[in-house]
Design a protein around this motif. Structure first.
Motif, PDB file in Angstrom:
ATOM      1  N   ASP A 394     -20.412  58.291  25.794  1.00 56.42           N
ATOM      2  CA  ASP A 394     -21.835  58.476  25.642  1.00 56.42           C
ATOM      3  C   ASP A 394     -22.352  57.835  27.008  1.00 56.42           C
ATOM      4  O   ASP A 394     -23.619  57.839  26.974  1.00 56.42           O
ATOM      5  CB  ASP A 394     -22.222  57.046  24.712  1.00 56.42           C
ATOM      6  CG  ASP A 394     -22.041  57.350  23.355  1.00 56.42           C
ATOM      7  OD1 ASP A 394     -21.745  58.662  22.664  1.00 56.42           O
ATOM      8  OD2 ASP A 394     -21.471  56.572  22.416  1.00 56.42           O
ATOM      9  N   TYR A 397     -24.737  60.904  28.308  1.00 54.94           N
ATOM     10  CA  TYR A 397     -25.835  60.811  27.332  1.00 54.94           C
ATOM     11  C   TYR A 397     -27.080  59.674  27.903  1.00 54.94           C
ATOM     12  O   TYR A 397     -28.178  60.047  28.066  1.00 54.94           O
ATOM     13  CB  TYR A 397     -25.796  60.522  25.900  1.00 54.94           C
ATOM     14  CG  TYR A 397     -24.799  61.512  25.140  1.00 54.94           C
ATOM     15  CD1 TYR A 397     -25.446  62.923  25.013  1.00 54.94           C
ATOM     16  CD2 TYR A 397     -23.726  61.246  24.893  1.00 54.94           C
ATOM     17  CE1 TYR A 397     -24.644  63.935  24.470  1.00 54.94           C
ATOM     18  CE2 TYR A 397     -23.196  62.233  24.080  1.00 54.94           C
ATOM     19  CZ  TYR A 397     -23.270  63.447  23.950  1.00 54.94           C
ATOM     20  OH  TYR A 397     -22.746  64.394  23.267  1.00 54.94           O
ATOM     21  N   TRP A 398     -26.503  58.698  28.213  1.00 56.06           N
ATOM     22  CA  TRP A 398     -27.313  57.503  28.787  1.00 56.06           C
ATOM     23  C   TRP A 398     -27.876  57.872  30.053  1.00 56.06           C
ATOM     24  O   TRP A 398     -29.058  57.905  30.428  1.00 56.06           O
ATOM     25  CB  TRP A 398     -26.555  56.141  29.002  1.00 56.06           C
ATOM     26  CG  TRP A 398     -27.203  55.003  29.769  1.00 56.06           C
ATOM     27  CD1 TRP A 398     -28.158  54.340  29.019  1.00 56.06           C
ATOM     28  CD2 TRP A 398     -27.244  54.861  30.983  1.00 56.06           C
ATOM     29  NE1 TRP A 398     -28.884  53.560  30.182  1.00 56.06           N
ATOM     30  CE2 TRP A 398     -28.201  53.763  31.482  1.00 56.06           C
ATOM     31  CE3 TRP A 398     -26.701  55.162  32.214  1.00 56.06           C
ATOM     32  CZ2 TRP A 398     -28.472  53.442  32.557  1.00 56.06           C
ATOM     33  CZ3 TRP A 398     -26.928  54.675  33.451  1.00 56.06           C
ATOM     34  CH2 TRP A 398     -27.716  53.630  33.627  1.00 56.06           C
ATOM     35  N   SER A 401     -30.809  60.498  29.434  1.00 55.27           N
ATOM     36  CA  SER A 401     -31.947  60.099  28.845  1.00 55.27           C
ATOM     37  C   SER A 401     -32.632  59.234  30.065  1.00 55.27           C
ATOM     38  O   SER A 401     -33.730  59.217  29.887  1.00 55.27           O
ATOM     39  CB  SER A 401     -31.453  59.207  27.778  1.00 55.27           C
ATOM     40  OG  SER A 401     -30.998  57.860  28.126  1.00 55.27           O
ATOM     41  N   ARG A 402     -31.866  58.549  30.892  1.00 51.49           N
ATOM     42  CA  ARG A 402     -32.634  57.746  31.969  1.00 51.49           C
ATOM     43  C   ARG A 402     -33.314  58.515  32.751  1.00 51.49           C
ATOM     44  O   ARG A 402     -34.405  58.341  33.313  1.00 51.49           O
ATOM     45  CB  ARG A 402     -31.462  56.909  32.482  1.00 51.49           C
ATOM     46  CG  ARG A 402     -32.158  55.607  33.466  1.00 51.49           C
ATOM     47  CD  ARG A 402     -31.232  54.706  33.970  1.00 51.49           C
ATOM     48  NE  ARG A 402     -31.672  53.820  34.859  1.00 51.49           N
ATOM     49  CZ  ARG A 402     -32.127  52.726  34.401  1.00 51.49           C
ATOM     50  NH1 ARG A 402     -32.426  52.481  32.884  1.00 51.49           N
ATOM     51  NH2 ARG A 402     -32.817  51.720  35.219  1.00 51.49           N
ATOM     52  N   SER A 404     -34.492  61.504  32.513  1.00 51.84           N
ATOM     53  CA  SER A 404     -35.571  62.125  31.935  1.00 51.84           C
ATOM     54  C   SER A 404     -36.764  61.256  31.807  1.00 51.84           C
ATOM     55  O   SER A 404     -38.015  61.849  31.360  1.00 51.84           O
ATOM     56  CB  SER A 404     -35.330  62.869  30.265  1.00 51.84           C
ATOM     57  OG  SER A 404     -34.701  61.947  29.603  1.00 51.84           O
TER      58      SER A 404
END
Length: 404
Positions: A394, A397-398, A401-402, A404
């Motif tokens: 994961d 993904y973090w 997301s960070r 973006s």
């Protein structure tokens, strides 16, 4: 905003009614009572999401109420209010947290409506946690036997979660801490407090440390070779932290294996930080000094963890070759509500810098705390505001997301 219900316990009708008006204006359902028996009856029947609790009451004081709430496994967010001094409020908050209660904050009377609204409208219990609930523990702690531990090591049931560490100045990724969990086939994910002491007492800690470091380096090695979209600058500073036990400090052969493992996974030893709790290195001072000095000569870094909670802090800092100091989360988590905690945090950061150490703050749970750490020139931060510990899969993904 969701279904928020506030239950108020206060023996002062004027204060209780003031809180009620503030909360109702903010959109919450509210019940106010000055009677502890009525309070616990409403707690059982109405299931509030928030509680406003006065500390000083004639029949049952707030500390007794919080102890009872802990016995009932209350998961409501609690706001502590009182006209007592800030040190007493701070002590009450610490007591509540140690009981396992969810404390939204403390408010000294008289308080302003904006202060109360901010606590009422903050994070709710319905917020979904990020992937991998690494703090899951059974309601009743299972009995772990030596046989269980041997089998878990044989089956390699121990897994790692990775908590990011970021620069306080920019929020950019600077490192990760590997945190071990036991993926028990019956009890689920177990925290280290349930098995590390047994591993230490039964001489299995080195074998567990071997597995943890091998797993961590195998995950960390590919991070900067195209497996993620990390910038060159991030790759240059990225470091991996691993906790080690005092029992391990007598085993020089283990660290030879760690060095070989670094070569296998193409990780420079200078990327690896061994974290020691501040009291653990004192078990055998001479052996500790020898081994830790050799580790630093190889290139490994050393961090003194949970600083401020033990009794040998200054002596350790002076005599052992640490390169990082970690401010204990108990001070960081209360920094915005306690002037004493802020004083301790700033003192530790200033002390670390005066000794040439990098300073990391644990337990950063909001932007205000992160801004404060930046203001006092703390180097790194980690905590739920940045990210919960993440499963290795994961982590990407973090990162996405960070960015973006």
């Amino acid at each position: 905003m969701g279904d928020r219900r506030l239950l108020i316990l206060d023996d002062d009708p004027m204060t209780g009614e003031t809180i009620q008006r503030i909360a109702e204006f903010a959109g919450l359902e509210v019940h106010f009572t000055p009677d502890p028996d009525r309070f616990f009856s409403l707690l059982h029947d109405w299931h509030p999401t928030h509680i406003a609790l006065d500390l000083v009451m004639p029949t049952m004081d707030g500390v007794q109420v919080m102890a009872r709430l802990a016995e009932l496994s209350c998961r409501a967010r609690i706001i502590i209010t009182s006209g007592v001094g800030s040190r007493v409020l701070d002590a009450a908050r610490r007591s509540a947290v140690e009981h396992g209660l969810d404390i939204a904050g403390v408010l000294a009377k008289p308080f302003s409506p904006p202060q109360m609204r901010e606590m009422l409208l903050g994070q709710t219990l319905t917020t979904a946690p990020p992937p991998l609930a690494v703090t899951v523990a059974p309601v009743e702690s299972p009995e772990i036997t030596l046989t269980d531990l041997h089998q878990a090591l044989d089956r390699q049931e121990f897994v790692l979660a990775y908590q990011p560490k970021v620069l306080c100045t920019t929020g950019e990724l600077a490192g990760v801490e590997a945190l071990v969990r036991w993926a028990h086939p019956t009890y689920g994910l177990l925290p280290p407090g349930l098995f590390i002491p047994l591993a230490e007492s039964c001489d299995l800690i080195d074998r567990l440390t071997d597995q943890v470091i091998n797993q961590a380096l195998a995950w960390f090695g590919p991070l900067c070779v195209g497996a993620t979209n990390l910038s060159p600058a991030t790759c240059d500073r990225l470091m991996l932290s691993v906790n080690i036990s005092a029992r391990t400090l007598s085993n020089s052969a283990l660290f030879v294996r760690v060095q070989e493992c670094c070569e296998t996974h193409r990780v420079d030893p200078a990327r690896l930080i061994f974290e020691l709790t501040e009291t653990s290195a004192m078990d055998d001072p001479v052996a500790s000094l020898d081994l830790l000095t050799r580790l630093r000569m190889i290139g490994f870094h050393l961090s003194i963890d949970d600083f401020g909670t033990g009794f040998s802090s200054m002596l350790q800092l002076v005599r052992l070759p640490f390169s990082e100091i970690k401010v204990d989360k108990s001070f960081v988590m209360t920094a915005m509500t306690s002037s004493e905690s802020r004083t301790v945090v700033k003192f530790i950061v200033d002390l670390g810098h005066s000794l040439g150490l990098r300073c990391t703050a644990e337990g950063v749970e909001d932007a205000e705390t992160l801004n404060y750490l930046n203001d006092i020139s703390c180097d790194l931060a980690q905590g739920y505001h940045i990210a919960r510990p993440l499963a290795g899969d994961d982590f990407g993904y973090w990162l996405a997301s960070r960015s973006s």
